[in-house]
Design a protein around this motif. Structure first.
Motif, mmCIF file in Angstrom:
data_model
loop_
_atom_site.group_PDB
_atom_site.id
_atom_site.type_symbol
_atom_site.label_atom_id
_atom_site.label_comp_id
_atom_site.label_asym_id
_atom_site.label_seq_id
_atom_site.Cartn_x
_atom_site.Cartn_y
_atom_site.Cartn_z
ATOM 1 N N SER A 182 9.732 9.279 -14.073
ATOM 2 C CA SER A 182 8.790 9.066 -15.182
ATOM 3 C C SER A 182 8.498 7.582 -15.376
ATOM 4 C CB SER A 182 9.355 9.681 -16.470
ATOM 5 O OG SER A 182 10.593 9.079 -16.807
ATOM 6 N N TRP A 183 9.546 6.741 -15.300
ATOM 7 C CA TRP A 183 9.251 5.312 -15.495
ATOM 8 C C TRP A 183 8.494 4.720 -14.304
ATOM 9 C CZ3 TRP A 183 10.738 1.584 -12.158
ATOM 10 C CH2 TRP A 183 11.934 1.731 -11.423
ATOM 11 N N ARG A 184 8.734 5.291 -13.110
ATOM 12 C CA ARG A 184 7.970 4.801 -11.956
ATOM 13 C C ARG A 184 6.484 5.139 -12.103
ATOM 14 N NH1 ARG A 184 12.541 6.774 -8.699
ATOM 15 N NH2 ARG A 184 13.749 4.966 -7.984
ATOM 16 N N VAL A 185 6.195 6.373 -12.556
ATOM 17 C CA VAL A 185 4.796 6.776 -12.750
ATOM 18 C C VAL A 185 4.137 5.886 -13.792
ATOM 19 C CG1 VAL A 185 3.287 8.618 -13.604
ATOM 20 C CG2 VAL A 185 5.139 9.143 -12.000
ATOM 21 N N VAL A 186 4.852 5.698 -14.912
ATOM 22 C CA VAL A 186 4.310 4.844 -15.977
ATOM 23 C C VAL A 186 4.102 3.425 -15.461
ATOM 24 C CG1 VAL A 186 4.808 3.796 -18.231
ATOM 25 C CG2 VAL A 186 5.270 6.225 -17.838
ATOM 26 N N GLY A 187 5.053 2.930 -14.676
ATOM 27 C CA GLY A 187 4.935 1.576 -14.146
ATOM 28 C C GLY A 187 3.734 1.416 -13.226
ATOM 29 N N ARG A 188 3.518 2.438 -12.373
ATOM 30 C CA ARG A 188 2.395 2.344 -11.443
ATOM 31 C C ARG A 188 1.057 2.455 -12.172
ATOM 32 N NH1 ARG A 188 5.339 6.140 -6.922
ATOM 33 N NH2 ARG A 188 6.683 4.480 -6.044
ATOM 34 N N ILE A 189 0.998 3.348 -13.150
ATOM 35 C CA ILE A 189 -0.241 3.468 -13.928
ATOM 36 C C ILE A 189 -0.514 2.178 -14.683
ATOM 37 C CG2 ILE A 189 -1.329 4.649 -15.873
ATOM 38 C CD1 ILE A 189 0.123 7.202 -14.967
ATOM 39 N N SER A 190 0.529 1.653 -15.296
ATOM 40 C CA SER A 190 0.326 0.410 -16.062
ATOM 41 C C SER A 190 -0.036 -0.745 -15.135
ATOM 42 C CB SER A 190 1.596 0.071 -16.865
ATOM 43 O OG SER A 190 2.695 -0.135 -16.002
ATOM 44 N N GLY A 191 0.519 -0.739 -13.900
ATOM 45 C CA GLY A 191 0.162 -1.781 -12.938
ATOM 46 C C GLY A 191 -1.318 -1.711 -12.565
ATOM 47 N N ALA A 192 -1.782 -0.475 -12.363
ATOM 48 C CA ALA A 192 -3.208 -0.311 -12.024
ATOM 49 C C ALA A 192 -4.089 -0.709 -13.192
ATOM 50 C CB ALA A 192 -3.471 1.145 -11.630
ATOM 51 N N VAL A 193 -3.698 -0.281 -14.403
ATOM 52 C CA VAL A 193 -4.486 -0.625 -15.598
ATOM 53 C C VAL A 193 -4.469 -2.135 -15.810
ATOM 54 C CG1 VAL A 193 -4.616 -0.373 -18.107
ATOM 55 C CG2 VAL A 193 -4.163 1.629 -16.663
#
Length: 676
Positions: free
Chosen positions: A634-645
């Motif tokens: 879950s934190w990896r998904v959030v991290g990748r989404i936030s990185g893209a954003v």
């Protein structure tokens, strides 16, 4: 006492041993600074148990003579929805009898411990443990609800863990207490499932309220199955009893519990922990009476335990292990009586067995002291003339155990055999022949031990291992002359004498009111229309004297006599015969020596399977699914989404202008091509 028992007086019964345990544990050990000595420690703990016994005896008198009863909540812990979690007492004939038996046997064990653990370094700690053990058992038998029952149930299991592993520097003791703890957890899982089903469908943990809804439960099937809910409840509850009362196949912990000091062996095996399951099933009789399937299950398991655990006693050479396998067999007898709906007979045998089994264990401990801590009966013999008090009391205990007419064990044991003979449940015929054969087996191994220890040639100076064998108890400071046996000190033999008296007379005195009177009238329920064993036995009963005289002509007496005579011939007259039989029946002997390979199966099949399952759940469930996918994923998904954003939010106006133009272009394309 008045006909209405006092709550404060009853509260003193479990609290008096608890106070002794707390004071001894806090101020008599290294943990609390050793502020009180040995004399103060044993005086306080013995006083606490003595107070419990006196009040219990007064309560029993009031219950029997005045019909006094008590059933009330003392403390409401919490309410979850409509489910009340309470502490309360239920005192009737069953409870009052158990209170007296537990407190009296515990008192004898406390006094005996003064001599037995004389110079052991853990003297004060041991007294704290056995007093805490007594408190736990008293809370169990006095409970009026399943929450408190479960508390006492788990507490005796916890303290038994501490006591079996009392000598924690001894590897075999640590293995034994862990084994007892784990095996009991298996049974307790079933037990708590049964309690949970009652709470879920009856909406209460109180005995009386749950029993009032028993007929409603009998009309419900377990969701998704065709099984009667009450059958599932009873079998789950009995699985708990199988663990605590050491029924096949959850019996494997009990023989190894001999690694604890002898006094706790007597307390665990006679009146407390192992009888908890028998007491619980008797208390739950209104539920068990509704399921013949559950009763048959109980009956067959008890019969297997009674007979096949007795066979194992024949080949044991450790004096304590012979008595331990005797306990397993006798618990099987009690369980058979429960399955035959003769709950009062099971509890009656529980009571008589408590006295003569405590006597036999403490007698074995006295022999161990006198033999300078040799426990191997092959290197004893001729002890009778050196230890006359231990000899005569052990003989009385053995006669009671094998069911000699007029002795306590006769009245309860013969009643069990008669009850299962009158039962028409599935499995009753097998159970009848099993308990009948068990009479011969019990007499044989009991008097094998008796003759090898107290009679024949003196062999104590021929022991090839003059040092302690791995399974022998340490020398607790009894540094006496190692040339000849000697009688134990008075603090050891006085409890033997006091236990020998009820081992002889208690059955004669109590059989009429307990089995055919109204002693258990509102504590035990039997559906006489469906299960008529007790009714038929009552019609045939003409008093304890007539029963004993008839017993002299019945099959159990002759089977017991045959066992005694055969043991005398094999070990006194022709001692070469046992070795010849061992050679001739080598495979059977190895089967018995390896205890039917149950330990091997548990260690090599069950343990490995559960270890593999546990490893799979750990790596696949915990590490991969929970930690890997859910937590870390879950934190990896959030991290990748936030990185893209974060990459899109650059702060440059020309980036935003380009994004706006690109968006307009996409919208125009969409409306031109897809909306025309």
């Amino acid at each position: 006492m008045s006909a209405t028992l006092s709550a404060s007086t009853l509260l003193a019964v479990p609290l008096a041993p608890l106070v002794g345990a707390v004071v001894a544990g806090l101020f008599g050990t290294k943990f609390g600074g050793n502020h009180i000595g040995r004399k103060v420690t044993h005086s306080l703990t013995i006083l606490g148990v003595f107070v419990a016994f006196v009040i219990s005896a007064m309560t029993l008198k009031s219950v029997v003579a005045d019909g006094a009863r008590f059933n009330a909540t003392l403390y409401e812990w919490m309410v979850v929805g409509g489910l009340k979690m309470e502490i309360g007492f239920l005192v009737d004939g069953l409870t009052a009898m158990m209170m007296c038996v537990v407190s009296f046997v515990s008192l004898m064990v406390h006094i005996y411990t003064i001599g037995y653990m004389e110079e052991d370094e853990g003297y004060n700690r041991f007294f704290a443990y056995i007093s805490l053990f007594t408190f736990s058992m008293l809370m169990l038998v006095m409970s009026n609800n399943m929450l408190q029952l479960f508390f006492g149930w788990e507490a005796v299991g916890l303290v038994s863990y501490l006591l079996i592993g009392f000598w924690f520097n001894k590897p075999t003791a640590i293995f034994a207490n862990m084994k007892a703890f784990i095996v009991n957890r298996v049974g307790d899982f079933g037990f708590i499932l049964g309690i949970g089903l009652i709470a879920a469908y009856a909406g209460t943990l109180n005995y009386g309220e749950a029993f009032a809804k028993a007929n409603t439960l009998a009309g419900i099937n377990l969701p998704g199955t065709e099984w009667m809910l009450v059958t599932v409840i009873c079998i789950c509850l009995f699985i708990g009893a199988m663990g605590k009362s050491a029924q096949f196949p959850l019996h494997v912990w009990l023989p190894d519990s001999m690694e604890g000091p002898t006094p706790i062996s007597a307390l665990i095996h006679a009146a407390t922990m192992v009888t908890a399951g028998i007491f619980m099933v008797a208390r739950m009789s209104p539920l068990f009476e509704l399921s013949d399937t559950a009763l048959s299950f109980v009956l067959v398991i008890g019969a297997i335990t009674a007979l096949f655990m007795g066979f194992l006693g024949i080949i044991q050479n450790d004096i304590k292990r012979v008595v331990a396998y005797s306990t397993l067999s006798q618990l099987g007898y009690m369980t058979v009586a429960l399955g035959a709906s003769a709950y009062s007979v099971a509890v009656f045998h529980l009571m008589t067995h408590a006295f003569f089994k405590a006597l036999l264990f403490l007698g074995a401990g006295s022999v161990i002291i006198g033999m300078h801590h040799n426990q191997d009966i092959r290197w004893m013999g001729g002890v009778r003339k050196y230890m006359p008090i231990t000899w005569i009391t052990s003989l009385l205990g053995s006669l009671a155990l094998i069911g000699t007419p007029f002795f306590a064990g006769f009245y309860s044991k013969d009643s069990i055999i008669e009850a299962v003979h009158e039962s028409h449940l599935w499995g009753a015929q097998f159970a009848y022949y099993a308990v009948l054969a068990g009479v011969f087996v019990t007499a044989f191994y009991s008097f094998r031990m008796y003759f090898l220890v107290f009679h024949g040639k003196e062999r104590y100076d021929q022991n090839p291992d003059k040092h302690h064998a791995p399974d022998e108890e340490p020398d607790h400071g009894h540094h006496a002359d190692h040339s000849t046996p000697h009688e134990s000190p008075w603090v050891v033999w006085v409890p033997l004498v006091l236990l020998a008296i009820p081992s002889v007379v208690i059955g004669y005195m109590t059989i009429s009111p307990m089995l055919y009177g109204e002693f258990f009238k509102d504590a035990i329920f039997v559906d006489a229309g469906k299960h008529h064993a007790m009714k038929e036995m009552a019609e045939a009963f003409h008093g304890p004297i007539a029963m004993a005289l008839h017993g002299l002509t019945a099959a159990p007496f002759w089977l017991a006599l045959a066992g005694v005579v055969l043991s005398y011939y094999m070990y006194m007259v022709n001692p070469a015969l046992p070795a010849a039989i061992k050679r001739a029946f080598g495979p059977i002997y190895r089967l018995l020596e390896n205890k039917y390979y149950m330990d091997w199966f548990n260690e090599n099949v069950v343990a490995r399977a559960t270890r593999g399952l546990g490893t799979g759940l750990w790596k696949g469930g915990d590490q991969a699914l929970i930690d890997g996918a859910m937590v870390n994923g879950s934190w990896r998904v959030v991290g990748r989404i936030s990185g893209a954003v974060r990459w899109l939010q650059s702060g440059y106006i020309y980036h935003y202008a380009f994004a706006m133009l690109l968006g307009i272009f996409i919208l125009m394309t969409y409306f031109v091509w897809f909306k025309r």
